[in-house]
Write an enzyme that holds these catalytic residues in place. Sequence first.
Site, mmCIF file in Angstrom:
data_model
loop_
_atom_site.group_PDB
_atom_site.id
_atom_site.type_symbol
_atom_site.label_atom_id
_atom_site.label_comp_id
_atom_site.label_asym_id
_atom_site.label_seq_id
_atom_site.Cartn_x
_atom_site.Cartn_y
_atom_site.Cartn_z
ATOM 1 N N GLU A 1 0.821 -1.215 0.000
ATOM 2 C CA GLU A 1 0.000 0.000 0.000
ATOM 3 C C GLU A 1 0.862 1.276 0.000
ATOM 4 O O GLU A 1 0.423 2.312 -0.487
ATOM 5 C CB GLU A 1 -0.951 -0.053 1.205
ATOM 6 N N HIS B 1 3.714 1.776 -1.734
ATOM 7 C CA HIS B 1 3.997 2.056 -3.148
ATOM 8 C C HIS B 1 2.747 2.600 -3.849
ATOM 9 O O HIS B 1 2.816 3.570 -4.616
ATOM 10 C CB HIS B 1 4.400 0.776 -3.876
ATOM 11 N N GLY C 1 8.855 8.055 -0.601
ATOM 12 C CA GLY C 1 8.191 7.838 0.679
ATOM 13 C C GLY C 1 9.016 8.375 1.837
ATOM 14 O O GLY C 1 10.249 8.282 1.846
ATOM 15 N N LYS D 1 9.103 7.062 4.604
ATOM 16 C CA LYS D 1 9.640 5.910 5.337
ATOM 17 C C LYS D 1 11.159 5.851 5.158
ATOM 18 O O LYS D 1 11.882 5.527 6.077
ATOM 19 C CB LYS D 1 8.991 4.637 4.807
ATOM 20 N N ASP D 2 11.617 6.154 3.947
ATOM 21 C CA ASP D 2 13.057 6.207 3.675
ATOM 22 C C ASP D 2 13.475 7.674 3.711
ATOM 23 O O ASP D 2 13.853 8.259 2.690
ATOM 24 C CB ASP D 2 13.340 5.558 2.325
ATOM 25 N N MET E 1 4.880 -0.167 6.409
ATOM 26 C CA MET E 1 4.866 -1.169 5.345
ATOM 27 C C MET E 1 6.216 -1.194 4.655
ATOM 28 O O MET E 1 6.836 -0.155 4.433
ATOM 29 C CB MET E 1 3.774 -0.840 4.337
HETATM 30 P P1 AMP Z 1 11.249 0.490 -2.473
HETATM 31 O O1 AMP Z 1 10.509 -0.341 -3.480
HETATM 32 O O2 AMP Z 1 11.292 -0.128 -1.111
HETATM 33 O O3 AMP Z 1 12.573 0.981 -2.982
HETATM 34 O O4 AMP Z 1 10.362 1.793 -2.262
HETATM 35 C C1 AMP Z 1 9.960 2.592 -3.354
HETATM 36 C C2 AMP Z 1 9.391 3.880 -2.842
HETATM 37 O O5 AMP Z 1 8.287 3.596 -1.979
HETATM 38 C C3 AMP Z 1 10.399 4.690 -2.001
HETATM 39 O O6 AMP Z 1 10.251 6.066 -2.282
HETATM 40 C C4 AMP Z 1 9.964 4.375 -0.589
HETATM 41 O O7 AMP Z 1 10.282 5.399 0.330
HETATM 42 C C5 AMP Z 1 8.466 4.258 -0.757
HETATM 43 N N1 AMP Z 1 7.889 3.491 0.348
HETATM 44 C C6 AMP Z 1 8.279 2.269 0.782
HETATM 45 N N2 AMP Z 1 7.557 1.898 1.860
HETATM 46 C C7 AMP Z 1 6.698 2.926 2.107
HETATM 47 C C8 AMP Z 1 5.676 3.157 3.089
HETATM 48 N N3 AMP Z 1 5.397 2.265 4.034
HETATM 49 N N4 AMP Z 1 4.999 4.318 3.044
HETATM 50 C C9 AMP Z 1 5.274 5.246 2.091
HETATM 51 N N5 AMP Z 1 6.212 5.080 1.132
HETATM 52 C C10 AMP Z 1 6.913 3.941 1.142
#
Ligand code: AMP
Length: 286
Positions: A35, A37, A147, A149-150, A184
Amino acid sequence: MLICRTIKEIRDFVRQARSRGLTVGFVPTMGYFHEGHLTLMRRAKEVCDVVVVSIFVNPLQFGPREDYDRYPRDLDRDVSLAREVGVDAIFHPSVEEMYPPGFTTHVDVEGLTECLCGLSRPGHFRGVATVVTKLFNIVRPDKAFFGQKDAQQALVIRRMVEDLNMDLEIVTVPTVREEDGLAMSSRNVYLSPEERRAAAVLPRSLDAARRAYESGERDAGRLVELVRGMIAAEPRARIDYVEIRSIPDLKPVSRLDGPALLALAVRFGSTRLIDNLVLGSPDGVL
Ligand code: AMP
């Protein structure tokens, strides 16, 4: 929804959209959608005419002993979720397409990569900055969505975009959480049921810090100790770091008199989870 494997295909798609005067939003991901993403994609749909999502597990941002090989992947599921959200194109390149033989140029953001996750994951942000630069050059978006989160990653990308005069806007989106508050993450699937239950201590400890801050606590050391104490009481948790640093420079702070990031990384078994809390910013976002 178009699915592109090559740089040429996605470039042609974006070029056509732009020639029709449409704005382009971009969401870079490593796939295995949750959710979080999907929220980035919905936000992009709201503010841009056309949305491009990349799915690329970037080997450059994983250390030699990290989880590149076992990182979860499920392209078919990702494609159908993105389609439901109304994404216009997916860019899903191979490693060879992104890093052909002879590739040797990297992007290094100094300073704010030398703390927090930069210490426990040497080379990680160099890999992130390099792949995001390449993706921005390939897609040429008007806005890109990251996000909270990061949070360190979002700050590194913002710095890079400003320093290198990249012509786009970075939008950060609040962290999306499970019912018990756990942020998440694609990596949550690694957790055993016991570890998953134990991991709920992370949002609980951040909530406690938020309440203490709202009650007037401004001593960074005491807020960090509050969070550390709660996490240390959970036997399955092993703290990598809990720190408070300034926004946007990520400098150490002892008293909170401006926007600050309370960031943590904690291991449960072999799974390393990160989370954070923004303090002293009106809407709680970066
Ligand atoms: P990732 O696939 O983990 O590299 O994440 C791709 C994008 O999704 C990055 O910008 C992350 O910060 C964002 N993201 C991952 N988890 C979350 C979350 N729980 N809430 C909001 N954004 C997220």
